[in-house]
Scaffold this motif. Structure first.
Motif, PDB file in Angstrom:
ATOM      1  N   ASN A 131      25.965  58.668  46.844  1.00  0.00           N
ATOM      2  CA  ASN A 131      26.789  57.511  46.528  1.00  0.00           C
ATOM      3  C   ASN A 131      28.071  57.902  45.819  1.00  0.00           C
ATOM      4  O   ASN A 131      29.006  57.127  45.765  1.00  0.00           O
ATOM      5  CB  ASN A 131      25.994  56.559  45.659  1.00  0.00           C
ATOM      6  CG  ASN A 131      24.941  55.863  46.476  1.00  0.00           C
ATOM      7  OD1 ASN A 131      25.203  55.463  47.587  1.00  0.00           O
ATOM      8  ND2 ASN A 131      23.754  55.756  45.931  1.00  0.00           N
ATOM      9  N   TRP A 132      28.109  59.118  45.289  1.00  0.00           N
ATOM     10  CA  TRP A 132      29.243  59.477  44.433  1.00  0.00           C
ATOM     11  C   TRP A 132      30.174  60.478  45.082  1.00  0.00           C
ATOM     12  O   TRP A 132      31.364  60.473  44.819  1.00  0.00           O
ATOM     13  CB  TRP A 132      28.737  60.005  43.104  1.00  0.00           C
ATOM     14  CG  TRP A 132      27.830  59.038  42.454  1.00  0.00           C
ATOM     15  CD1 TRP A 132      26.473  59.090  42.400  1.00  0.00           C
ATOM     16  CD2 TRP A 132      28.205  57.826  41.813  1.00  0.00           C
ATOM     17  NE1 TRP A 132      25.986  57.995  41.759  1.00  0.00           N
ATOM     18  CE2 TRP A 132      27.023  57.209  41.376  1.00  0.00           C
ATOM     19  CE3 TRP A 132      29.428  57.213  41.554  1.00  0.00           C
ATOM     20  CZ2 TRP A 132      27.032  55.995  40.701  1.00  0.00           C
ATOM     21  CZ3 TRP A 132      29.427  56.012  40.878  1.00  0.00           C
ATOM     22  CH2 TRP A 132      28.236  55.426  40.462  1.00  0.00           C
ATOM     23  N   PHE A 133      29.631  61.383  45.873  1.00  0.00           N
ATOM     24  CA  PHE A 133      30.473  62.436  46.437  1.00  0.00           C
ATOM     25  C   PHE A 133      30.345  62.458  47.955  1.00  0.00           C
ATOM     26  O   PHE A 133      29.327  62.081  48.499  1.00  0.00           O
ATOM     27  CB  PHE A 133      30.051  63.799  45.887  1.00  0.00           C
ATOM     28  CG  PHE A 133      30.107  63.885  44.405  1.00  0.00           C
ATOM     29  CD1 PHE A 133      31.290  63.691  43.733  1.00  0.00           C
ATOM     30  CD2 PHE A 133      28.954  64.155  43.679  1.00  0.00           C
ATOM     31  CE1 PHE A 133      31.342  63.765  42.356  1.00  0.00           C
ATOM     32  CE2 PHE A 133      28.993  64.234  42.301  1.00  0.00           C
ATOM     33  CZ  PHE A 133      30.194  64.037  41.637  1.00  0.00           C
ATOM     34  N   ASN A 178      36.353  61.288  46.437  1.00  0.00           N
ATOM     35  CA  ASN A 178      37.240  60.713  45.420  1.00  0.00           C
ATOM     36  C   ASN A 178      37.966  61.744  44.580  1.00  0.00           C
ATOM     37  O   ASN A 178      38.875  61.410  43.834  1.00  0.00           O
ATOM     38  CB  ASN A 178      36.482  59.718  44.530  1.00  0.00           C
ATOM     39  CG  ASN A 178      35.348  60.389  43.801  1.00  0.00           C
ATOM     40  OD1 ASN A 178      35.070  61.552  44.022  1.00  0.00           O
ATOM     41  ND2 ASN A 178      34.686  59.658  42.934  1.00  0.00           N
ATOM     42  N   VAL A 200      35.791  56.456  46.031  1.00  0.00           N
ATOM     43  CA  VAL A 200      34.339  56.339  46.071  1.00  0.00           C
ATOM     44  C   VAL A 200      33.892  55.513  47.270  1.00  0.00           C
ATOM     45  O   VAL A 200      32.836  55.739  47.843  1.00  0.00           O
ATOM     46  CB  VAL A 200      33.813  55.718  44.760  1.00  0.00           C
ATOM     47  CG1 VAL A 200      32.304  55.664  44.761  1.00  0.00           C
ATOM     48  CG2 VAL A 200      34.275  56.539  43.584  1.00  0.00           C
TER      49      VAL A 200
ATOM     50  N   GLU B 110      20.897  56.066  39.254  1.00  0.00           N
ATOM     51  CA  GLU B 110      22.308  55.844  39.568  1.00  0.00           C
ATOM     52  C   GLU B 110      23.134  55.605  38.305  1.00  0.00           C
ATOM     53  O   GLU B 110      24.301  55.960  38.247  1.00  0.00           O
ATOM     54  CB  GLU B 110      22.476  54.674  40.543  1.00  0.00           C
ATOM     55  CG  GLU B 110      21.793  54.875  41.892  1.00  0.00           C
ATOM     56  CD  GLU B 110      22.387  56.011  42.719  1.00  0.00           C
ATOM     57  OE1 GLU B 110      23.470  56.527  42.357  1.00  0.00           O
ATOM     58  OE2 GLU B 110      21.765  56.394  43.717  1.00  0.00           O
ATOM     59  N   PHE B 114      26.218  57.661  37.319  1.00  0.00           N
ATOM     60  CA  PHE B 114      27.451  56.905  37.071  1.00  0.00           C
ATOM     61  C   PHE B 114      28.142  57.408  35.806  1.00  0.00           C
ATOM     62  O   PHE B 114      29.324  57.742  35.805  1.00  0.00           O
ATOM     63  CB  PHE B 114      27.097  55.421  36.931  1.00  0.00           C
ATOM     64  CG  PHE B 114      28.265  54.491  36.771  1.00  0.00           C
ATOM     65  CD1 PHE B 114      28.732  53.769  37.851  1.00  0.00           C
ATOM     66  CD2 PHE B 114      28.889  54.325  35.544  1.00  0.00           C
ATOM     67  CE1 PHE B 114      29.802  52.904  37.719  1.00  0.00           C
ATOM     68  CE2 PHE B 114      29.959  53.471  35.402  1.00  0.00           C
ATOM     69  CZ  PHE B 114      30.415  52.753  36.498  1.00  0.00           C
ATOM     70  N   VAL B 117      29.417  61.027  36.322  1.00  0.00           N
ATOM     71  CA  VAL B 117      30.605  61.071  37.170  1.00  0.00           C
ATOM     72  C   VAL B 117      31.814  60.517  36.419  1.00  0.00           C
ATOM     73  O   VAL B 117      32.917  61.043  36.487  1.00  0.00           O
ATOM     74  CB  VAL B 117      30.360  60.283  38.479  1.00  0.00           C
ATOM     75  CG1 VAL B 117      31.648  60.115  39.263  1.00  0.00           C
ATOM     76  CG2 VAL B 117      29.338  60.995  39.332  1.00  0.00           C
ATOM     77  N   ILE B 124      36.464  55.592  39.503  1.00  0.00           N
ATOM     78  CA  ILE B 124      35.327  54.818  40.012  1.00  0.00           C
ATOM     79  C   ILE B 124      35.730  53.357  40.159  1.00  0.00           C
ATOM     80  O   ILE B 124      36.347  52.779  39.267  1.00  0.00           O
ATOM     81  CB  ILE B 124      34.132  54.910  39.037  1.00  0.00           C
ATOM     82  CG1 ILE B 124      33.562  56.326  39.058  1.00  0.00           C
ATOM     83  CG2 ILE B 124      33.054  53.913  39.400  1.00  0.00           C
ATOM     84  CD1 ILE B 124      32.506  56.546  38.026  1.00  0.00           C
ATOM     85  N   ALA B 129      30.827  50.021  43.037  1.00  0.00           N
ATOM     86  CA  ALA B 129      29.632  50.720  42.586  1.00  0.00           C
ATOM     87  C   ALA B 129      28.493  49.735  42.362  1.00  0.00           C
ATOM     88  O   ALA B 129      27.362  49.957  42.794  1.00  0.00           O
ATOM     89  CB  ALA B 129      29.931  51.487  41.302  1.00  0.00           C
TER      90      ALA B 129
END
Lengths: 276, 165
Positions: A131-133, A178, A200, B110, B114, B117, B124, B129
């Motif tokens: 979900n992040w990278f 991102n 993202v 997550e 979160f 990150v 973000i 998200a």
């Protein structure tokens, strides 16, 4: 103190240690620890088998479903081929001229500027896009000459750069990640330059340096050669243009030339050889 | 024999997760099967082994698919520990157990990712998200967890594993 009471203490110590590990590994590293390389090397063949199997089966199914479409596509490709053949001849002539100039330059300066290294081809063997990278793994690593920050190109255009390498594998960051940003120029007019970055939500967007630049939706963007990526790789086309509230920047949305959900074969160019 | 079998389950899960499941047509939404396995094992083995299993699985997963080593190791260890603890204190066995526990674990996982990150300085989009990660990912994981839980339950309580321990 019995065993059960000790567990929370151990967990707390482990949490602190792991936070330190996260801190140490949060930046890009030149070299991975041997353990990471071994684990990657161990998993790599299995990932490759599953991926190749999946692509194989998927291709078969696609062919069955779309056989009539493929026939049409075939005709179209044939026409395109004729077109490109004539362009190729032109390009060859230009190249000959360029070679002559290069020879001249070499005799004058005696510096070897051979340009690109031989590209390394690789298969995508795992998609690590959480979900992040936005990352994926390819089945070529240090043994084939892939280094950190090697440039990765797909069939349509720019894909990204190598983030870390093992012996037989490498992790690649897509340009839609991102943390990625690419400096571009507009193909139609090389003076119009700017920067696109990923986000993202996997979209490519950016801005032009010149607020008065005349760009239109559909303009193709190529890499400008400033920074990591060599010049002239297709990035994608502009899909939307908007001016920021303070009228200082022209923001653009870009549709990447590469379909990041369907990548199979990629090409890797080593920038270290490219630079000199 | 038992350990080898359980280890190979994790191995298989990580391979499938990074290849086959990520190619399915839900771009960048992949069910976190390794985390679900950690939950299933923690429900069976209680908190100590749950934490050890979670830590090991998370660390290996970080190394093969992650960018930053430690995030999954940290969260899976906590998940293994908390689920194991929950199991010892208040255990109710029905279909809502894996669903609720997986949903809660996904949110924990997550959220820690979160924060990590965010602290690393990546931009973000908060609404995005919240939407994609907390809503879709949580529901997706929780739905996938139910069948896996029942299969794992059968396997873990089966005669074949008990005898060979």
């Amino acid at each position: 103190m019995n065993d059960r009471n000790r567990i929370p203490i151990i967990i707390t110590i482990m949490v602190i240690l792991l936070i330190m590990v996260i801190g140490f590994t949060s930046q890009q590293r030149e070299r991975l620890t041997p353990v990471e390389k071994w684990i990657g090397d161990f998993f790599m063949p299995f990932q490759r088998i599953v991926s190749q199997g999946y692509y194989g089966v998927e291709d078969q199914i696609r062919t069955l479903i779309r056989s009539s479409e493929i026939k049409q596509e075939n005709e179209m490709l044939k026409e395109e081929l004729h077109h490109y053949q004539s362009e190729l001849i032109e390009a060859k002539l230009n190249r000959e001229e360029l070679m002559e100039l290069k020879n001249l330059q070499q005799t004058l300066n005696s510096i070897d500027r051979s340009g690109f290294s031989e590209p390394i081809t690789a298969n995508v063997i795992a998609n690590n896009s959480g979900n992040w990278f936005q990352m994926f793994t390819v089945d070529a690593g240090e043994r084939k000459g892939v280094g950190v920050n090697s440039v990765v190109i797909g069939s349509g255009g720019l894909i990204g750069r190598v983030y870390e390498t093992g012996n037989t594998w490498a992790k690649v960051i897509s340009i839609i990640d991102n943390s990625s940003s690419v400096s571009f120029r507009v193909l139609r007019d090389g003076d119009l330059q700017g920067i696109v970055s990923g986000s993202v939500d996997n979209e490519l967007s950016g801005y032009l340096f010149d607020p008065d630049a005349e760009i239109i939706v559909g303009d193709q963007l190529i890499t400008s050669g400033i920074g990591l990526y060599p010049r002239g790789i297709l990035i994608g086309g502009i899909t939307d243009i908007s001016t920021s509230a303070d009228q200082l920047l022209q923001n653009i949305e870009v549709e990447p030339a590469v379909n990041f959900n369907r990548m199979n074969k990629v090409m890797i160019i080593n920038p270290k050889i490219y630079e000199e | 024999m038992r350990r080898l079998f359980l280890g190979s389950l994790f191995f298989f899960s990580m391979i499938i997760e990074s290849t086959f499941l990520s190619y399915l047509p839900f771009p960048s939404l992949v069910p976190n099967t390794t985390m679900i396995l950690v939950i299933c094992f923690a429900l069976y083995y209680e908190e100590k082994n749950g934490a050890i299993i979670g830590f090991t699985a998370g660390l290996i997963k970080d190394m093969i698919v992650g960018r930053v080593v430690g995030i999954s190791a940290l969260t899976f260890m906590l998940i293994g520990f908390l689920v194991g603890y929950y199991n010892r204190k208040v255990f109710v066995e029905n279909a809502t157990t894996p669903f609720v526990l997986t949903a809660a674990s996904t949110i924990l996982h997550e959220s820690i990712a979160f924060v990590a990150v965010f602290l690393m300085g990546y931009p973000i989009h908060v609404t995005m998200a919240l939407n994609r990660i907390y809503l879709y990912q949580t529901i997706y994981n929780a739905l996938v967890a139910v069948p896996i839980y029942f299969i794992m339950n059968q396997i873990l309580h089966s005669h074949f594993l008990k005898k060979s321990y």
